[in-house]
Design a protein around this motif. Structure first.
Motif, mmCIF file in Angstrom:
data_model
loop_
_atom_site.group_PDB
_atom_site.id
_atom_site.type_symbol
_atom_site.label_atom_id
_atom_site.label_comp_id
_atom_site.label_asym_id
_atom_site.label_seq_id
_atom_site.Cartn_x
_atom_site.Cartn_y
_atom_site.Cartn_z
ATOM 1 N N TYR A 21 0.824 -1.214 0.000
ATOM 2 C CA TYR A 21 0.000 0.000 0.000
ATOM 3 C C TYR A 21 0.856 1.262 0.000
ATOM 4 C CZ TYR A 21 -4.117 -2.879 0.902
ATOM 5 O OH TYR A 21 -5.120 -3.790 0.812
ATOM 6 N N SER A 24 2.053 2.048 -3.611
ATOM 7 C CA SER A 24 1.070 2.238 -4.679
ATOM 8 C C SER A 24 0.714 3.716 -4.832
ATOM 9 C CB SER A 24 -0.185 1.420 -4.405
ATOM 10 O OG SER A 24 -0.854 1.939 -3.288
ATOM 11 N N HIS A 26 -2.388 4.942 -5.728
ATOM 12 C CA HIS A 26 -3.725 5.199 -5.201
ATOM 13 C C HIS A 26 -3.907 4.390 -3.920
ATOM 14 C CE1 HIS A 26 -4.577 7.179 -8.978
ATOM 15 N NE2 HIS A 26 -4.099 6.118 -9.607
ATOM 16 N N ARG A 27 -3.257 4.817 -2.857
ATOM 17 C CA ARG A 27 -3.224 4.055 -1.604
ATOM 18 C C ARG A 27 -4.608 3.797 -1.047
ATOM 19 N NH1 ARG A 27 1.065 7.890 -0.303
ATOM 20 N NH2 ARG A 27 2.988 6.805 -0.784
ATOM 21 N N TYR A 28 -5.378 4.851 -0.902
ATOM 22 C CA TYR A 28 -6.669 4.715 -0.233
ATOM 23 C C TYR A 28 -7.661 3.904 -1.054
ATOM 24 C CZ TYR A 28 -4.625 8.172 2.777
ATOM 25 O OH TYR A 28 -3.774 8.830 3.628
ATOM 26 N N ARG A 29 -7.604 4.063 -2.340
ATOM 27 C CA ARG A 29 -8.483 3.275 -3.202
ATOM 28 C C ARG A 29 -8.131 1.790 -3.108
ATOM 29 N NH1 ARG A 29 -8.386 4.795 -9.333
ATOM 30 N NH2 ARG A 29 -8.813 6.794 -8.385
ATOM 31 N N LYS A 30 -6.831 1.483 -3.131
ATOM 32 C CA LYS A 30 -6.407 0.079 -3.042
ATOM 33 C C LYS A 30 -6.681 -0.495 -1.656
ATOM 34 C CE LYS A 30 -3.202 -0.097 -6.748
ATOM 35 N NZ LYS A 30 -2.426 -1.080 -7.394
ATOM 36 N N MET A 31 -6.507 0.321 -0.612
ATOM 37 C CA MET A 31 -6.811 -0.160 0.732
ATOM 38 C C MET A 31 -8.295 -0.453 0.880
ATOM 39 S SD MET A 31 -4.306 2.294 2.993
ATOM 40 C CE MET A 31 -5.031 1.891 4.546
ATOM 41 N N PHE A 32 -9.136 0.429 0.352
ATOM 42 C CA PHE A 32 -10.576 0.212 0.414
ATOM 43 C C PHE A 32 -10.972 -1.020 -0.385
ATOM 44 C CE2 PHE A 32 -14.840 0.898 -1.368
ATOM 45 C CZ PHE A 32 -15.564 0.926 -0.188
#
Length: 83
Positions: A21, A24, A26-32
């Motif tokens: 994460y 990446s 787009h951290r928050y998008r991938k975490m979500f």
């Protein structure tokens, strides 16, 4: 012994997912997305394992592991039921 192995596996996966994460774009998008797929995968996996006679509880710990680690966390939980 198996609890120690489970916690060690969770710790290793936590570090790996944290690195993934962090690198990446787009951290928050991938975490979500990872949390969503992990929790979504936990329910059918729990149903399938219960039907096979190996129950996997839907408790706060399992849901948290699935949400933080995603599908690798669900796989770790399923494998830990065989140990």
């Amino acid at each position: 012994m198996t609890e120690g192995m489970l916690l060690a596996g969770i710790a290793v996966l936590f570090v790996i997912m944290g690195i993934y994460y962090a690198r990446s774009r787009h951290r928050y998008r991938k975490m979500f997305f990872g949390a969503l797929t992990g929790v979504a995968a936990l329910y059918p996996a729990s149903l399938a394992m219960t039907a096979a006679g190996i129950p996997v509880a839907m408790n706060l710990f399992n849901v948290t592991v699935a949400a933080i680690l995603g599908i690798p966390g669900v796989m770790l939980l399923l494998v830990s039921r065989f140990l």
